[in-house]
Design a protein around this motif. Structure first.
Motif, PDB file in Angstrom:
ATOM      1  N   VAL A 217       0.842  -1.372  -0.176  1.00 11.11           N
ATOM      2  CA  VAL A 217      -0.086   0.044   0.113  1.00 11.11           C
ATOM      3  C   VAL A 217       0.829   1.093   0.078  1.00 11.11           C
ATOM      4  O   VAL A 217       1.946   1.308   0.689  1.00 11.11           O
ATOM      5  N   GLY A 218       0.334   2.146  -1.010  1.00  9.80           N
ATOM      6  CA  GLY A 218       0.914   3.794  -0.949  1.00  9.80           C
ATOM      7  C   GLY A 218       0.049   4.611   0.007  1.00  9.80           C
ATOM      8  O   GLY A 218      -1.144   4.425  -0.312  1.00  9.80           O
ATOM      9  N   TYR A 219       0.573   5.303   0.887  1.00 12.10           N
ATOM     10  CA  TYR A 219      -0.347   6.497   1.406  1.00 12.10           C
ATOM     11  C   TYR A 219      -0.254   7.950   0.901  1.00 12.10           C
ATOM     12  O   TYR A 219       0.955   8.155   0.674  1.00 12.10           O
ATOM     13  N   VAL A 220      -1.382   8.521   0.770  1.00 17.55           N
ATOM     14  CA  VAL A 220      -1.234   9.846   0.528  1.00 17.55           C
ATOM     15  C   VAL A 220      -1.938  10.727   1.466  1.00 17.55           C
ATOM     16  O   VAL A 220      -3.055  10.456   1.739  1.00 17.55           O
ATOM     17  N   VAL A 221      -0.985  11.738   2.211  1.00 19.23           N
ATOM     18  CA  VAL A 221      -1.698  12.634   3.316  1.00 19.23           C
ATOM     19  C   VAL A 221      -2.032  13.925   2.637  1.00 19.23           C
ATOM     20  O   VAL A 221      -1.006  14.365   1.999  1.00 19.23           O
ATOM     21  N   ASN A 222      -3.005  14.493   2.863  1.00 16.99           N
ATOM     22  CA  ASN A 222      -3.732  15.650   2.320  1.00 16.99           C
ATOM     23  C   ASN A 222      -3.944  16.660   3.475  1.00 16.99           C
ATOM     24  O   ASN A 222      -5.020  16.489   4.136  1.00 16.99           O
ATOM     25  N   GLU A 223      -3.482  17.951   3.282  1.00 12.79           N
ATOM     26  CA  GLU A 223      -3.728  18.843   4.234  1.00 12.79           C
ATOM     27  C   GLU A 223      -5.103  19.308   3.932  1.00 12.79           C
ATOM     28  O   GLU A 223      -5.119  19.761   2.591  1.00 12.79           O
ATOM     29  N   ALA A 224      -5.860  19.791   4.560  1.00  9.80           N
ATOM     30  CA  ALA A 224      -7.267  20.463   4.309  1.00  9.80           C
ATOM     31  C   ALA A 224      -7.064  21.820   3.512  1.00  9.80           C
ATOM     32  O   ALA A 224      -5.845  22.308   3.711  1.00  9.80           O
ATOM     33  N   PRO A 225      -7.742  22.112   2.610  1.00 12.61           N
ATOM     34  CA  PRO A 225      -7.498  23.457   1.737  1.00 12.61           C
ATOM     35  C   PRO A 225      -7.158  24.738   2.958  1.00 12.61           C
ATOM     36  O   PRO A 225      -8.087  24.602   3.907  1.00 12.61           O
ATOM     37  N   LEU A 226      -6.525  25.562   2.526  1.00  9.38           N
ATOM     38  CA  LEU A 226      -6.233  26.517   3.371  1.00  9.38           C
ATOM     39  C   LEU A 226      -6.497  28.142   3.021  1.00  9.38           C
ATOM     40  O   LEU A 226      -6.598  28.214   1.699  1.00  9.38           O
ATOM     41  N   PRO A 227      -7.272  28.773   3.902  1.00  8.02           N
ATOM     42  CA  PRO A 227      -7.672  30.102   3.481  1.00  8.02           C
ATOM     43  C   PRO A 227      -6.641  31.003   2.951  1.00  8.02           C
ATOM     44  O   PRO A 227      -5.669  30.916   3.350  1.00  8.02           O
ATOM     45  N   GLU A 228      -7.339  32.055   2.074  1.00  7.80           N
ATOM     46  CA  GLU A 228      -6.101  32.670   1.360  1.00  7.80           C
ATOM     47  C   GLU A 228      -5.785  33.728   2.440  1.00  7.80           C
ATOM     48  O   GLU A 228      -6.711  33.938   3.405  1.00  7.80           O
TER      49      GLU A 228
END
Length: 404
Positions: A217-228
């Motif tokens: 398995v490969g894992y992908v960690v995504n940070e939530a969208p950030l406010p401008e």
């Protein structure tokens, strides 16, 4: 059962995100490289997530700046021993009251109640992860005080239900999920993925199969969208004219719209994508993870063997670049060139190589042989990738900055 969601930290933004390589060796460790493990530290709230947990990972944690008591999750890529022989000792170290979590409570009943209030350590991995951990804890008579839970990522050929073991759960084990793949009918790869196996307000994790000699398995960690970044002058005059509370600025910063008394609609601040980190296990072909890993800010990819004529003193005279790649792929692994090509394919911003053969020393730059060999490996990957490449050493930390 839905994926884990954590809301307690919703008001704390992630700051620095970093990866510390606790072990960068392939099957056989060396005096300078430990078995596979890396720690992802989520700055701001301080959580540590381990990816793989080879033998002596607990010892490597103690040598590093990673805090044992901050380890909240462990993600296993595959069940080869060099990637998970350290999970039993790690649980024993994390779940017996260490780290000050329940120190100072002498009353056994109150201590037990305090432990039950702590979040369990969550472990993710392919089928067999749960059975292995139960066996280790049972037959070594390991006593734990905290709790843990194992979530298994099931492949299509796996039974969708059941624990894959006749052993009963450890008394500190909570019931975990068996997570089935999601299949996209538009996908050309024919492989499913595991979307959002963990989700909270700040970060999510998805996974996909990658091709190795066993299920991996490969894992992908995504940070939530950030406010401008907000420009208050766009909002304050309207808020003052309507004698509305200035706390509206906080609502707008969260991206939410506000309608004022005079009918003016103030649009919430827009958002930009957060950081993305793709962490692969052993593989000779990670193509099934392409849709999830596109545009990764950091790709961690193995580079077990390399063709280094005139640089590697252990190289065979009869070797060729094609021959080394063919032999490496036959064993389920990759060369630096393969890693570089994949990083270019997914348009990664940076590539970190790890999981090196024991013949490639991981000493610092004061060791000329190690410096020469790792420099040559880096150049092979850079030639294919065209971007920044780092050859990981044990206890090296890489920061993952936000894109400006």
């Amino acid at each position: 059962m839905p994926p884990t969601r954590t809301n307690a930290m919703s008001t704390i933004a992630l700051q620095n995100i970093s990866i510390t390589f606790l072990g960068t060796a392939s099957a056989q460790p060396s005096s300078s490289r430990n078995h596979s493990a890396l720690a992802l530290t989520l700055g701001g709230r301080g959580d540590v997530w381990l990816f793989d947990c080879g033998e002596a990972t607990q010892h490597q944690v103690q040598k590093s700046d990673v805090k044992m008591g901050k380890i909240k999750k462990v993600f296993i890529t595959h069940t080869h021993g060099d990637h998970m022989f350290g999970i039993g000792p790690l649980l024993a170290g994390c779940l017996n009251g260490m780290g000050g979590t329940v120190e100072g409570i002498e009353d056994k009943r109150l201590r037990a109640e305090a432990i039950q209030e702590l979040d369990p350590i969550e472990i993710y991995g392919p089928i067999g992860t749960r059975a292995y951990i139960r066996s280790v804890l049972l037959y070594t008579h390991t006593r734990l005080e905290g709790r843990y839970v194992v979530h298994e990522l099931r492949f299509p050929k796996d039974p969708p239900h059941g624990d894959f073991t006749s052993l009963p759960p450890h008394r500190c084990e909570l019931e975990g999920r068996n997570i089935l793949q999601n299949f996209d009918p538009q996908s050309s790869s024919g492989h499913g993925v595991w979307n959002d196996i963990h989700v909270d307000d700040l970060v999510s994790v998805s996974a996909a199969p990658i091709l190795h000699s066993v299920a991996c398995v490969g894992y992908v960690v995504n940070e939530a969208p950030l406010p401008e970044k907000m420009n208050p002058s766009d909002y304050v005059p309207h808020i003052k004219r309507n004698k509305a509370p200035m706390s509206h600025l906080q609502t707008l910063q969260r991206g939410e719209d506000i309608t004022l008394e005079d009918g003016t609609v103030l649009k919430g601040v827009g958002k930009r994508p957060g950081r993305k980190i793709a962490i692969l296990g052993d593989t000779y072909d990670p193509s099934p993870i392409i849709p999830l890993s596109q545009g990764a800010d950091l790709l961690v990819h193995e580079a077990t063997n390399a063709y280094l004529p005139g640089v590697d003193p252990h190289a065979h005279e009869e070797d060729t670049e094609e021959g080394v790649e063919k032999r490496t792929k036959s064993r389920g692994h990759s060369t630096p060139q393969m890693a570089g090509r994949f990083a270019k394919l997914i348009r990664a911003r940076r590539l970190a190589l790890n999981h090196f053969s024991a013949r490639y020393k991981g000493d610092d730059d004061t060791n000329e042989e190690s410096k020469s060999i790792m420099g040559a490996i880096r150049e092979l990957a850079e030639k294919e990738f065209g971007g920044e490449v780092v050859c990981a050493r044990d206890l090296m930390t890489i920061n993952v900055p936000r894109v400006k």
